[in-house]
Scaffold this active site. Structure first.
Site, PDB file in Angstrom:
ATOM      1  N   GLU A 299       0.882  -1.176   0.000  1.00 30.34           N
ATOM      2  CA  GLU A 299       0.000   0.000   0.000  1.00 30.34           C
ATOM      3  C   GLU A 299       0.910   1.213   0.000  1.00 30.34           C
ATOM      4  O   GLU A 299       1.248   1.759   1.038  1.00 30.34           O
ATOM      5  CB  GLU A 299      -0.924  -0.035   1.219  1.00 30.34           C
ATOM      6  CG  GLU A 299      -2.086   0.943   1.120  1.00 30.34           C
ATOM      7  CD  GLU A 299      -1.692   2.333   1.562  1.00 30.34           C
ATOM      8  OE1 GLU A 299      -1.138   3.101   0.726  1.00 30.34           O
ATOM      9  OE2 GLU A 299      -1.932   2.660   2.722  1.00 30.34           O
TER      10      GLU A 299
ATOM     11  N   GLU B  43       3.969   8.447  -4.099  1.00 31.84           N
ATOM     12  CA  GLU B  43       4.874   7.730  -3.205  1.00 31.84           C
ATOM     13  C   GLU B  43       5.773   6.749  -3.958  1.00 31.84           C
ATOM     14  O   GLU B  43       6.405   5.885  -3.361  1.00 31.84           O
ATOM     15  CB  GLU B  43       4.088   6.999  -2.118  1.00 31.84           C
ATOM     16  CG  GLU B  43       3.507   7.939  -1.092  1.00 31.84           C
ATOM     17  CD  GLU B  43       3.014   7.216   0.141  1.00 31.84           C
ATOM     18  OE1 GLU B  43       3.234   5.998   0.252  1.00 31.84           O
ATOM     19  OE2 GLU B  43       2.411   7.866   1.000  1.00 31.84           O
TER      20      GLU B  43
END
Length: 738
Positions: free
Chosen positions: A185, A194
């Site tokens: 995740e 990210e």
């Protein structure tokens, strides 16, 4: 998230500790324990230094200064919709004897789900004789915390924890063989920020078997064209400034982008401005990312979108939907609540709800259309050109009629360009704020001869305003954050604002103190600031008390009758019901059957802190924090007197509740009093949406009422107190029931 590209604290709430994006920490071994080098920022000076943090203290039951308490881990782990979706998908995907790799393991939640699923599944999908879960996490304090969680759940021996980034893993050294299943995740509000793409690329190249299974399986981004005056004000300074009529030109004609926001997607809780948004299109699909395959670093697509109404497209609001299993039965959406029907999902076969509990770790994203936007008529076709790189998504718009791309207008030296936050651009374009500043400065200059003015902070507005209004004064701008950029900007706008650079200078060599040698043997007659410090936008309100520190360092250069603006700061507070925010940071017990109670003290959880440990004050745009309700009048807790050098101070106030409800904490901010007569006070409270406030959440919510109300139980008053430490810049806030 121990991904190739990022770290979990890229999603953290800004605090006093800053970390490198690729290598957030450095560790060294000692005979007793590992220690962590952290770059600590002093908010009152802007200086930073490496400090050594004892790792053992950071994961103890009562850490003295927990580094993780100001991050978004709690918010993420309290997202029950997210947790349930991952658990269901992992249960379907992971079976006996699989080799599972968890990239960015955090507290180990997904790793534990995988280990549990492996113990109860069959061996059809993974023919290996031995299963293993490898948890990859780069941040050492989180690794130590994860080990505590694994031990608590009896899974320490079933999960191999590796303190590395995923691109540092070696097959045959860290992992015996390539993994059959990837669980991870590493998503932000934009999806890619990210480092999802480079992480997946490296994993498919080096860490996974061919045709590996992944959880999540796929992500799709969607968008919608919207009109919103609020969103427009966050980026179009040129057209909003024209309404001010104060003859200060931060963005002169022909230089429309000399001061602008960064061209990127901005995360925002768009539900908070639902009533201020006019939808100008149906939702449309933009990009699809298949996690089970190696993704491309670059992709472009051209979309043809029909306008559903007349209006001006000010922004593209976007979100994403995760498909967590390969069959397409488990989904998670970050869509705003006005989106009721998912797209490309058979709702009759799949139970789905796009709206869940409020959470802060994932929001919608906003892409601003430059200038006034693009005018459209109902049924008119708009062409959207979308591009994604390995870390971001961007857009260009054009209409079928004009075929003109909405982009930048002017050509000028990029050396002169300043990039500010959307909120700062909106403040500089706000006529009321500018009028208040203009009035305060004019009243100060009236009847006075100001030979030397020092702008202590990064306020380009005040530097131009003083130079424009006081033709005889010399202006020195310290510009501690802008530096050379500030000089180049002032040079570019000097002529149109009616001043020459021989009267304005930016001090290049900032020292611990300023003397008359730096001021051409003159004493400072006017010391002024907004206060605003470049790069401080995400910090707590009182960290702009740096102005007080700067005033102290300038003490020897100040004239006896120096005018200091603002002359004081006032710490204000209001008791509030903030259930969504409190619930997002409440203590953790079992998450999908896995005990996380051991993390509460380290993460600063509400409701389960040791008696001696206080929860942190956290910066938020309170108006975006879901359901909110004021329960008291606005209180004055303490004052900061800028006529004197910086000093320790404290204050307290009795809170009399004026509404019935559940109090979850106090919202705090600073009002800046510009003049001694208290005629001009600039507030940064929740009534204005361009500033963040500090939020002090209670350990446990309390039922409150007021005397004379129908409520006969609960608390009618409480006391709040605060103390300011100038050596650290910290403000300690406590409350006591009475």
């Amino acid at each position: 998230m121990a991904s190739l590209f990022s770290h979990p604290l890229t999603r953290s709430i800004p605090n006093l500790f800053t970390r490198f994006r690729l290598r957030p920490s450095r560790t060294m071994s000692s005979s007793s324990a590992q220690r962590l080098f952290q770059l600590k920022l002093d908010p009152l000076t802007g200086n930073s230094e490496w400090v050594v943090i004892d790792e053992e203290d950071q994961v103890s039951e009562n850490p003295s200064e927990p580094l993780l308490s100001t991050t978004s881990y709690l918010d993420m782990l309290n997202d029950s919709r997210r947790n349930r979706a991952f658990r269901e998908a992992i249960d379907k995907t992971v079976t006996k004897n699989c080799r599972v790799l968890d990239i960015g393991a955090g507290t180990g939640l997904l790793s534990m789900m995988a280990a549990r699923a492996m113990g109860s599944g069959d061996s059809v999908a993974c023919p290996r004789t031995e299963g293993m879960v490898t948890a990859c996490e780069s941040y050492l304090p989180m690794v130590k915390l994860m080990r505590k969680v694994l031990h608590l759940n009896g899974l320490g021996r079933k999960i191999n924890v590796i303190n590395k980034r995923s691109d540092e893993l070696n097959i045959g050294v860290d992992i015996t063989s390539r993994a059959d299943v990837l669980v991870s995740e590493i998503l932000d509000s934009e999806l890619l920020g990210e480092g999802l793409i480079p992480t997946l690329q490296h994993a498919h190249d080096m860490l996974l078997v061919e045709n590996a299974k992944t959880v999540p399986y796929r992500a799709t981004t969607y968008g919608q064209l919207v009109e919103s005056k609020f969103l427009w004000k966050l980026h179009d300074l040129y057209n909003n400034e024209a309404k001010a009529l104060d003859n200060v030109f931060l963005v002169p004609a022909g230089q429309e982008t000399i001061l602008s926001i960064k061209q990127q997607q901005y995360a925002m809780h768009c539900d908070a401005i639902k009533e201020e948004i006019k939808l100008l299109s149906e939702p449309f699909k933009i990009f699809e990312f298949d996690f089970s395959k190696r993704p491309d670093s670059h992709e472009e697509t051209e979309l043809h979108i029909k306008a559903t109404d007349n209006g001006s497209v000010h922004a593209v609001v976007s979100w994403w939907i995760l498909q967590l299993d390969c069959e397409g039965t488990i989904f998670y959406s970050t869509a705003p609540k006005w989106i009721s029907v998912p797209f490309n999902i058979n709702k009759s076969q799949t139970p789905f709800s796009s709206a869940g509990d409020w959470c802060d770790h994932w929001k919608q994203c906003v892409w601003f259309i430059p200038g006034k936007g693009i005018c459209v008529s109902k049924h008119e076709e708009v062409h959207l050109h979308a591009i994604h790189t390995d870390i971001s998504i961007s857009y260009n718009l054009k209409t079928q009629l004009s075929r003109t791309e909405i982009g930048q207008h002017d050509l000028f030296a990029r050396d002169s360009q300043l990039i500010l936050s959307p909120e700062r651009v909106a403040i500089y374009g706000d006529s009321e704020w500018r009028l208040s500043m203009l009035t305060a400065v004019k009243n100060t200059l009236q009847g006075k001869v100001i030979s030397l003015c020092v702008v202590a902070d990064d306020s380009i507005f005040l530097a131009i305003l003083i130079a424009h209004l006081s033709r005889t004064s010399h202006v020195i701008s310290l510009f501690p954050g802008l530096r050379d950029k500030g000089t180049q900007y002032l040079q570019a706008v000097a002529d149109v604002n009616g001043f020459s650079m021989d009267r304005v200078e930016v001090l290049q060599n900032w020292k611990t103190c300023l003397t008359t040698l730096d001021t051409h043997q003159k004493k400072v007659d006017l010391l002024i600031g907004e206060p605003f410090y470049y790069g401080n936008e995400g910090m707590l309100p009182w960290q702009n008390l740096r102005f007080w520190k700067e005033r102290t360092m300038l003490n020897s250069a100040l004239s006896e009758d120096v005018v200091i603006m603002p002359c004081k700061g006032i710490l204000r507070a209001c008791a509030m019901s903030i259930p969504d925010l409190w619930n997002s940071r409440r203590c953790l017990n079992k998450i999908e059957g896995l005990d996380h109670s051991v993390v509460n003290a380290t993460l600063g959880a509400c409701g389960d802190l040791p008696e001696a440990q206080e929860g942190p004050c956290l910066p938020y745009f309170v108006w975006q924090c879901g359901e909110i309700k004021e329960l008291s009048e606005i209180l004055t807790v303490m004052e900061f007197d800028f006529s004197k050098p910086i000093n320790p101070c404290s204050g307290k106030a009795m809170v009399e509740f004026t509404e019935t409800g559940i109090c979850h904490g106090f919202v705090l901010w600073i009002d800046w009093v510009m003049d001694a007569e208290n005629c001009t006070v600039l507030t940064t409270g929740p009534v204005h949406r361009y500033w963040k406030q500090g939020v002090k959440l209670l350990s446990k919510p309390i039922s409150v009422g007021f005397h004379g109300s129908e409520s006969t139980s609960g608390c009618f008053s409480t006391e709040i107190e605060a103390s300011f430490d100038p050596s650290s810049g910290e403000l300690i806030v406590k409350h006591t029931l009475s």
